[in-house]
Design an enzyme around this catalytic site. Structure first.
Site, short mmCIF file in Angstrom:
data_model
loop_
_atom_site.label_atom_id
_atom_site.label_comp_id
_atom_site.label_asym_id
_atom_site.label_seq_id
_atom_site.Cartn_x
_atom_site.Cartn_y
_atom_site.Cartn_z
N TYR A 149 0.81 -1.22 0.00
CA TYR A 149 0.00 0.00 0.00
C TYR A 149 0.84 1.27 0.00
CZ TYR A 149 -4.75 -1.81 0.71
OH TYR A 149 -5.98 -2.41 0.57
N LYS A 199 4.42 -14.98 1.55
CA LYS A 199 4.58 -15.65 0.26
C LYS A 199 6.08 -15.91 0.09
CE LYS A 199 2.99 -17.19 -3.70
NZ LYS A 199 2.13 -18.39 -3.83
N ASP A 231 -1.62 -18.05 -0.25
CA ASP A 231 -2.64 -18.73 -1.07
C ASP A 231 -3.25 -19.90 -0.29
OD1 ASP A 231 -0.11 -19.86 -1.27
OD2 ASP A 231 -0.23 -20.32 -3.40
N ASP A 255 -5.76 -7.21 3.79
CA ASP A 255 -6.96 -6.59 3.22
C ASP A 255 -7.82 -7.65 2.55
OD1 ASP A 255 -8.67 -4.45 2.29
OD2 ASP A 255 -7.77 -4.75 0.31
N ASP A 259 -11.62 -9.67 4.01
CA ASP A 259 -12.92 -9.70 3.32
C ASP A 259 -13.39 -11.15 3.22
OD1 ASP A 259 -12.85 -6.93 2.93
OD2 ASP A 259 -13.56 -7.07 0.86
C1 IPM Z 1 -10.19 -1.68 4.31
C2 IPM Z 1 -10.59 -0.97 3.03
C3 IPM Z 1 -9.56 0.10 2.72
C4 IPM Z 1 -8.24 -0.61 2.48
C5 IPM Z 1 -9.91 1.02 1.54
C6 IPM Z 1 -11.23 1.72 1.74
C7 IPM Z 1 -8.82 2.01 1.25
O1 IPM Z 1 -10.75 -1.89 2.01
O2 IPM Z 1 -10.04 -1.02 5.34
O3 IPM Z 1 -10.03 -2.90 4.28
O4 IPM Z 1 -7.98 -1.07 1.36
O5 IPM Z 1 -7.46 -0.71 3.43
MG MG Z 2 -10.60 -3.92 2.61
#
Ligand code: IPM
Ligand code: MG
Length: 373
Positions: A149, A199, A231, A255, A259
């Site tokens: 990032y 990785k 992975d 990140d 999710d």
């Molecule tokens: C998260 C979000 C953020 C990230 C975005 C909104 C920049 O996806 O906090 O996971 O990628 O960190």
């Molecule tokens: Mg995110």
């Protein structure tokens, strides 16, 4: 973690709702904190600021200096979500996401704790088999101020053969070591297992990460350390989620994996987060920023203003704020228990509704949780 705050000082909370449903869920979160504080006889100052698209519209920047000063001068930051179709132009020089990324970096909030716990009431509605998800209770520690990032160079340019673009995955030993320490300390207070995700079979930074994890791990002989490739980790998360306790990883891996992990908790609308730095605040706690992981992307723009957003991720983020920054662990636990009671009583927002769920609005969910306190 090792040093928990004390609660003598009257805290100031910077409230940064951001955009879209961020505004709705943050409002409910603050209401829950007010209720729990009133019940335990303490109070706080809430000071709001603009961030993200709202700040771009008002001031031309996603993170105005005023907002940054407010955040830096507060005991904790309670953050909503940023972004939306209005500011979606990918080539615009100012983007709402710069608001949250800038805050993380400026406040050096390097350890992002994302607890993933399945409320028993949601077990039967999981998209995964009950026997697979039962017992899921883990924390992903995502490194938040380095890695892919923030590595430089990160740019786009026209070369002799056409346009090119680059992002960089870079880490210092110090950056990896400190986030690993947070993870081992956290595991000590839990089930004493750390899964370090990298990785290492491909990336130099992955081998570097693994080497440091092994070295730091040796200082925690009471904590079991396992190394898993990213992975494989993606696969194991849905094959054997209950075997994980603390999982620590690079910024972008974290990140993506969180999710995925949110599915284990029933919905992304359930997942809170705490972003912690090394600074302490006037409450004697860690300076931190607290936000739902869902951002604005989980909900389509049509959902904004309809009361369909799930405020639980924001409410549970508020609980983490009480625990890590404000020295109120009992109030934090009271909020978490109230959420479980409301879910067990059969209420839910649309994202967590199954057969027999009484579907309620964002605000009503907040009221029910306050009543259950
Ligand atoms: C998260 C979000 C953020 C990230 C975005 C909104 C920049 O996806 O906090 O996971 O990628 O960190
Ligand atoms: Mg995110």
């Amino acid at each position: 973690m090792s040093m928990l705050p004390t609660a003598a000082h009257q805290p100031t909370i910077a409230v940064l709702p951001g955009d879209g449903i961020g505004v709705e869920v943050t409002e409910v979160g603050v209401r829950v904190v007010r209720a729990v504080a009133a019940r335990s006889d303490w109070s706080f100052h809430a000071r709001s600021g603009l961030v993200g698209g709202a700040a771009i519209d008002a001031a031309g920047l996603a993170l105005p200096q005023e907002t940054l000063d407010l955040a830096a001068g507060s005991d904790a930051v309670f953050f909503g979500a940023v972004g939306g179709p209005k500011w979606d132009n990918p080539s615009a020089p100012v983007r709402p996401e710069q608001g949250i990324l800038g805050l993380r970096k400026a406040l050096d909030l390097y350890a992002n704790l994302r607890p993933v716990k399945l409320s028993p009431a949601l077990l039967s509605q999981s998209v995964l088999k009950e026997e697979v998800v039962r017992g899921t209770d883990m924390v992903v520690v995502r490194e938040l101020t380095g890695g892919l990032y923030f590595g430089k160079p990160s740019r786009r340019w026209r070369g002799p053969t056409g346009w090119r673009a680059v992002d960089t995955l870079a880490y210092s030993e110090h950056e990896i070591e400190r986030v690993l320490r947070v993870s081992f300390e956290l595991a000590r207070g839990r089930r004493k297992k750390v899964t370090s995700v990298d990785k290492a079979n491909v990336l130099t930074t992955g081998r570097f990460w693994r080497e440091i994890a092994t070295r730091v791990g040796a200082e925690y002989p009471d904590v079991q350390l396992e190394h898993v490739l990213v992975d494989s980790a993606a696969m194991y998360l849905i094959r054997r989620p209950a075997t994980f306790d603390v999982m620590v990883t690079e910024n972008m891996f974290g990140d993506i994996l969180t999710d995925e992990a949110s599915v284990l908790a029933g919905s992304m609308g359930m997942l809170p987060s705490a972003s912690l730095g090394s600074g302490t605040n006037a409450c004697g706690g860690v300076q931190g920023l607290y936000e739902p992981i869902h951002g604005t992307a989980m909900y389509t723009p049509e959902v904004v203003g309809t009361g369909r957003a799930n405020p639980i991720a924001a409410i549970l983020s508020a609980a983490l704020m009480l625990r890590y920054s404000l020295g109120r662990p009992d109030d934090a636990a009271a909020i978490e228990a109230a959420v479980d009671r409301v879910l067990a009583a059969g209420y839910g927002t649309p994202d967590i509704a199954g057969p027999g769920t009484e579907v309620v609005t964002t605000d009503r969910m907040g009221d029910l949780i306050i009543e259950a306190l």
